[in-house]
Design an enzyme around this catalytic site. Sequence first.
Site, PDB file in Angstrom:
ATOM      1  N   GLY A 133       0.849  -1.310   0.135  1.00 54.05           N
ATOM      2  CA  GLY A 133      -0.089  -0.050  -0.121  1.00 54.05           C
ATOM      3  C   GLY A 133       0.799   1.302  -0.047  1.00 54.05           C
ATOM      4  O   GLY A 133       0.622   2.347   0.533  1.00 54.05           O
ATOM      5  N   GLY A 186      -0.291   4.998  -1.140  1.00 54.43           N
ATOM      6  CA  GLY A 186      -1.386   5.659  -0.306  1.00 54.43           C
ATOM      7  C   GLY A 186      -1.114   6.864   0.363  1.00 54.43           C
ATOM      8  O   GLY A 186       0.202   7.212   0.304  1.00 54.43           O
ATOM      9  N   TYR A 196     -15.965  -0.838   7.292  1.00 52.96           N
ATOM     10  CA  TYR A 196     -14.548  -0.488   7.474  1.00 52.96           C
ATOM     11  C   TYR A 196     -14.240  -0.542   9.186  1.00 52.96           C
ATOM     12  O   TYR A 196     -13.214  -1.436   9.281  1.00 52.96           O
ATOM     13  CB  TYR A 196     -14.484   1.206   7.267  1.00 52.96           C
ATOM     14  CG  TYR A 196     -12.962   1.570   7.407  1.00 52.96           C
ATOM     15  CD1 TYR A 196     -11.778   1.193   7.007  1.00 52.96           C
ATOM     16  CD2 TYR A 196     -12.866   2.530   8.637  1.00 52.96           C
ATOM     17  CE1 TYR A 196     -10.613   1.531   7.258  1.00 52.96           C
ATOM     18  CE2 TYR A 196     -11.584   3.121   8.830  1.00 52.96           C
ATOM     19  CZ  TYR A 196     -10.454   2.639   8.047  1.00 52.96           C
ATOM     20  OH  TYR A 196      -9.174   3.173   8.388  1.00 52.96           O
ATOM     21  N   ILE A 241      -5.829  11.349   9.670  1.00 47.31           N
ATOM     22  CA  ILE A 241      -4.380  11.766   9.227  1.00 47.31           C
ATOM     23  C   ILE A 241      -4.133  12.730   8.413  1.00 47.31           C
ATOM     24  O   ILE A 241      -5.254  12.789   7.223  1.00 47.31           O
ATOM     25  CB  ILE A 241      -3.530  10.381   8.689  1.00 47.31           C
ATOM     26  CG1 ILE A 241      -3.555   9.230   9.769  1.00 47.31           C
ATOM     27  CG2 ILE A 241      -2.131  10.906   8.366  1.00 47.31           C
ATOM     28  CD1 ILE A 241      -3.030   9.366  11.070  1.00 47.31           C
TER      29      ILE A 241
HETATM   30  P1  NAD Z   1      -4.893   4.684   1.012  1.00 50.41           P
HETATM   31  O1  NAD Z   1      -6.171   4.414   0.567  1.00 50.41           O
HETATM   32  O2  NAD Z   1      -4.414   6.284   0.821  1.00 50.41           O
HETATM   33  O3  NAD Z   1      -3.946   3.854   0.328  1.00 50.41           O
HETATM   34  C1  NAD Z   1      -4.116   2.437   0.520  1.00 50.41           C
HETATM   35  C2  NAD Z   1      -3.228   1.864  -0.558  1.00 50.41           C
HETATM   36  O4  NAD Z   1      -3.577   0.384  -0.727  1.00 50.41           O
HETATM   37  C3  NAD Z   1      -3.490   2.314  -2.097  1.00 50.41           C
HETATM   38  O5  NAD Z   1      -1.967   2.905  -2.588  1.00 50.41           O
HETATM   39  C4  NAD Z   1      -3.834   1.196  -3.029  1.00 50.41           C
HETATM   40  O6  NAD Z   1      -3.156   1.308  -4.235  1.00 50.41           O
HETATM   41  C5  NAD Z   1      -3.302   0.129  -1.984  1.00 50.41           C
HETATM   42  N1  NAD Z   1      -4.108  -1.177  -2.504  1.00 50.41           N
HETATM   43  C6  NAD Z   1      -5.458  -1.226  -2.748  1.00 50.41           C
HETATM   44  N2  NAD Z   1      -5.906  -2.518  -3.005  1.00 50.41           N
HETATM   45  C7  NAD Z   1      -4.740  -3.212  -3.026  1.00 50.41           C
HETATM   46  C8  NAD Z   1      -4.552  -4.442  -3.118  1.00 50.41           C
HETATM   47  N3  NAD Z   1      -5.428  -5.483  -3.501  1.00 50.41           N
HETATM   48  N4  NAD Z   1      -3.261  -4.987  -3.077  1.00 50.41           N
HETATM   49  C9  NAD Z   1      -2.239  -4.088  -2.850  1.00 50.41           C
HETATM   50  N5  NAD Z   1      -2.456  -2.757  -2.714  1.00 50.41           N
HETATM   51  C10 NAD Z   1      -3.765  -2.271  -2.630  1.00 50.41           C
HETATM   52  O7  NAD Z   1      -4.859   4.384   2.444  1.00 50.41           O
HETATM   53  P2  NAD Z   1      -4.038   5.159   3.646  1.00 50.41           P
HETATM   54  O8  NAD Z   1      -4.937   6.468   4.231  1.00 50.41           O
HETATM   55  O9  NAD Z   1      -2.756   5.346   3.318  1.00 50.41           O
HETATM   56  O10 NAD Z   1      -4.337   3.996   4.928  1.00 50.41           O
HETATM   57  C11 NAD Z   1      -3.153   3.053   5.227  1.00 50.41           C
HETATM   58  C12 NAD Z   1      -3.728   2.181   6.247  1.00 50.41           C
HETATM   59  O11 NAD Z   1      -3.925   3.217   7.314  1.00 50.41           O
HETATM   60  C13 NAD Z   1      -5.273   1.593   6.164  1.00 50.41           C
HETATM   61  O12 NAD Z   1      -5.066   0.418   6.674  1.00 50.41           O
HETATM   62  C14 NAD Z   1      -5.945   2.444   6.838  1.00 50.41           C
HETATM   63  O13 NAD Z   1      -7.315   1.932   7.032  1.00 50.41           O
HETATM   64  C15 NAD Z   1      -5.219   3.022   8.101  1.00 50.41           C
HETATM   65  N6  NAD Z   1      -5.712   4.335   8.566  1.00 50.41           N
HETATM   66  C16 NAD Z   1      -5.545   5.537   7.808  1.00 50.41           C
HETATM   67  C17 NAD Z   1      -6.049   6.459   8.301  1.00 50.41           C
HETATM   68  C18 NAD Z   1      -5.987   7.923   7.427  1.00 50.41           C
HETATM   69  O14 NAD Z   1      -6.769   9.002   7.900  1.00 50.41           O
HETATM   70  N7  NAD Z   1      -5.520   7.673   6.371  1.00 50.41           N
HETATM   71  C19 NAD Z   1      -6.644   6.658   9.663  1.00 50.41           C
HETATM   72  C20 NAD Z   1      -6.691   5.663  10.336  1.00 50.41           C
HETATM   73  C21 NAD Z   1      -6.220   4.398   9.771  1.00 50.41           C
END
Ligand code: NAD
Length: 317
Positions: free
Chosen positions: A9, A12, A140, A170
Amino acid sequence: MPGKTLVIGATGQIGSELVPQLRILKGQENVVQMGHSSRPPTGPGPSVTADVMDIEGVSQIIKEHDITEVYHLAALLSAVGEHEPQMAWELNMKGLVNVLELARSHRLKVFWPSSIAVFGTGYPRDSTPQETVLLPTTMYGVTKVSGELLCSYYHRRYHVDVRSVRYPGIISSETPPGGGTTDYAVAIFYEAIRRKRYECFVRADTVLPMMYMPDCLNAAVSIMKADIERIGRRDAYNLNSMSFSAADLAQEITKHIPDMEVRYTPDFRQGIADTWPRSLDDSEARKDWGWSPEWGLERMTSDMLEKLRKRLSAESS
Ligand code: NAD
């Protein structure tokens, strides 16, 4: 010799900033960024494109690159997940089970982030305790509660060294967020710079816990670095950093952009925000592995505006 780190990931919101941070700490060649075919990785350093649902494909990458540590960040977030709940279950659960299975067979250390979305109804929304009722109202949130239980199980049953935190919303300037309920707290900065106008999808008085990216990265790196005996829990640690209302954030931005206008037009995400904590009790993370956030609303806002202005003007020139 410690092996290499794999970030799943990596393209992301969090991954795109975690990879450079880990490369500073471990050396560029020692951190492999894994993107998905829908968002392949770019930039220097070792990169692979794979699907976390394909356990054989990821296993091959782990062997080829001598991986000993994984940051698993691939997930469908809260708002997108409500549009596609079955897909959210599929990716968030199968992806995690695959990573935990690979951790079991390849003896990997794992970081997997949980979220404040584990909370839903019947718990105190201020200074939410580490242990309380977990009744999420979104798919989720259901996947995050199940994920925490899975992490605990894999640790108890197979001694997998998996570590987790409950991130709040975040805020970051590098990569826009991927469809969560707290996305307004990032989108408002982009719109403030581009148009001096923002239509916010939650009410002005909506207070949620947030965290600036440097603290988010610091939490991930610190919990992974901590001695194993300091990790007292294998579900996920509450984290707290800053809490503010949507109006507080708008007001802070208007200190820098006085003619900024914000309108509030709540949509379905208001319903999700209303079930999440306003602040959390993170004393266990502080005591066990020394969690200590450094960024507050005022400093974060100045830094966000400065970084985003530079990035957006570089992109448009
Ligand atoms: P994001 O959606 O920005 O990134 C997720 C990434 O996963 C993307 O780059 C996507 O290409 C990749 N992805 C999707 N399907 C995939 C697959 N089948 N195989 C491989 N890669 C795949 O998410 P983020 O905001 O960077 O969040 C990362 C983690 O942190 C997640 O578990 C999220 O639940 C957790 N989180 C994020 C926040 C926030 O505010 N961003 C808050 C709490 C928890």
